[in-house]
Write a protein that holds these residues in place. Structure first.
Motif, mmCIF file in Angstrom:
data_model
loop_
_atom_site.group_PDB
_atom_site.id
_atom_site.type_symbol
_atom_site.label_atom_id
_atom_site.label_comp_id
_atom_site.label_asym_id
_atom_site.label_seq_id
_atom_site.Cartn_x
_atom_site.Cartn_y
_atom_site.Cartn_z
ATOM 1 N N GLU A 79 0.744 -1.110 -0.082
ATOM 2 C CA GLU A 79 0.191 -0.063 0.003
ATOM 3 C C GLU A 79 0.962 1.294 -0.168
ATOM 4 O O GLU A 79 0.459 2.130 -0.452
ATOM 5 N N LEU A 82 2.411 1.611 -3.463
ATOM 6 C CA LEU A 82 1.546 2.088 -4.221
ATOM 7 C C LEU A 82 0.889 3.483 -4.230
ATOM 8 O O LEU A 82 1.018 4.324 -5.296
ATOM 9 N N GLN A 83 1.093 3.870 -3.134
ATOM 10 C CA GLN A 83 0.724 5.291 -2.638
ATOM 11 C C GLN A 83 1.663 6.389 -3.298
ATOM 12 O O GLN A 83 1.493 7.345 -3.818
ATOM 13 N N GLU A 84 3.144 5.814 -3.100
ATOM 14 C CA GLU A 84 4.264 6.767 -3.616
ATOM 15 C C GLU A 84 4.298 6.760 -4.907
ATOM 16 O O GLU A 84 4.475 7.823 -5.502
ATOM 17 N N ILE A 85 3.958 5.517 -5.672
ATOM 18 C CA ILE A 85 3.712 5.734 -7.229
ATOM 19 C C ILE A 85 2.591 6.682 -7.629
ATOM 20 O O ILE A 85 2.846 7.255 -8.515
ATOM 21 N N THR A 86 1.604 6.454 -7.114
ATOM 22 C CA THR A 86 0.470 7.406 -7.175
ATOM 23 C C THR A 86 0.714 8.790 -7.163
ATOM 24 O O THR A 86 0.524 9.576 -7.968
ATOM 25 N N ASP A 87 1.502 9.000 -6.132
ATOM 26 C CA ASP A 87 1.721 10.598 -5.839
ATOM 27 C C ASP A 87 2.989 11.086 -6.887
ATOM 28 O O ASP A 87 2.461 12.166 -7.331
ATOM 29 N N GLN A 88 3.888 10.081 -7.276
ATOM 30 C CA GLN A 88 4.766 10.410 -8.199
ATOM 31 C C GLN A 88 4.101 10.709 -9.766
ATOM 32 O O GLN A 88 4.481 11.590 -10.432
ATOM 33 N N TYR A 89 3.201 9.925 -9.846
ATOM 34 C CA TYR A 89 2.322 10.015 -11.202
ATOM 35 C C TYR A 89 1.658 11.473 -11.274
ATOM 36 O O TYR A 89 1.665 12.309 -12.230
ATOM 37 N N ASN A 90 1.018 11.669 -10.047
ATOM 38 C CA ASN A 90 0.128 12.877 -10.083
ATOM 39 C C ASN A 90 1.136 14.153 -9.947
ATOM 40 O O ASN A 90 0.900 15.257 -10.821
ATOM 41 N N LYS A 93 2.845 13.980 -13.854
ATOM 42 C CA LYS A 93 1.848 13.976 -15.072
ATOM 43 C C LYS A 93 1.951 15.173 -16.018
ATOM 44 O O LYS A 93 2.102 14.913 -17.180
#
Length: 120
Positions: A79, A82-90, A93
């Motif tokens: 988790e 996954l949160q780190e990856i989502t933050d980097q994506y946002n 982007k």
């Protein structure tokens, strides 16, 4: 003399019948012993199997907590990643879309470096 021979033959026949009975009894005894041995072996196998199953259940019960805690820690780490990856994506982007559009839209035509070397 004939009566004596007849009696001797009769005695031999009776002895042969008695020997056949003894052989038959020995065969039956052997067959019964084999059946008893098989039954006893089957009982021992079942007892051994039950003992090993109980041992496995005990082992499984003693290690169930370790497996659960390990699984929960792995889930938690997943988790977080996954949160780190989502933050980097946002975060990146918009920058990435701008870079891609710049590369596609802002084309600067020039000769390939290998072609220039041949021409010189």
């Amino acid at each position: 003399m004939a009566a004596q021979q007849s009696q001797g033959i009769q005695t031999l026949l009776e002895a042969e019948k008695e020997a056949a009975k003894i052989v038959q009894q020995a065969r039956q005894y052997r067959v019964q012993k084999l059946k008893d041995a098989r039954t006893e072996a089957q009982k021992e196998i079942e007892e051994y199997k039950k003992a090993k199953e109980a041992e496995f259940k005990e082992f499984e019960a003693s290690h169930a907590g370790v497996i659960q805690s390990t699984q929960s820690s792995v889930d938690q780490e997943t988790e977080v990643k996954l949160q780190e990856i989502t933050d980097q994506y946002n975060t990146n982007k918009d920058k990435m879309v701008k870079k891609l559009l710049d590369r596609v839209v802002l084309v600067q035509p020039e000769l390939h470096r290998n072609l220039r070397k041949v021409g010189q």
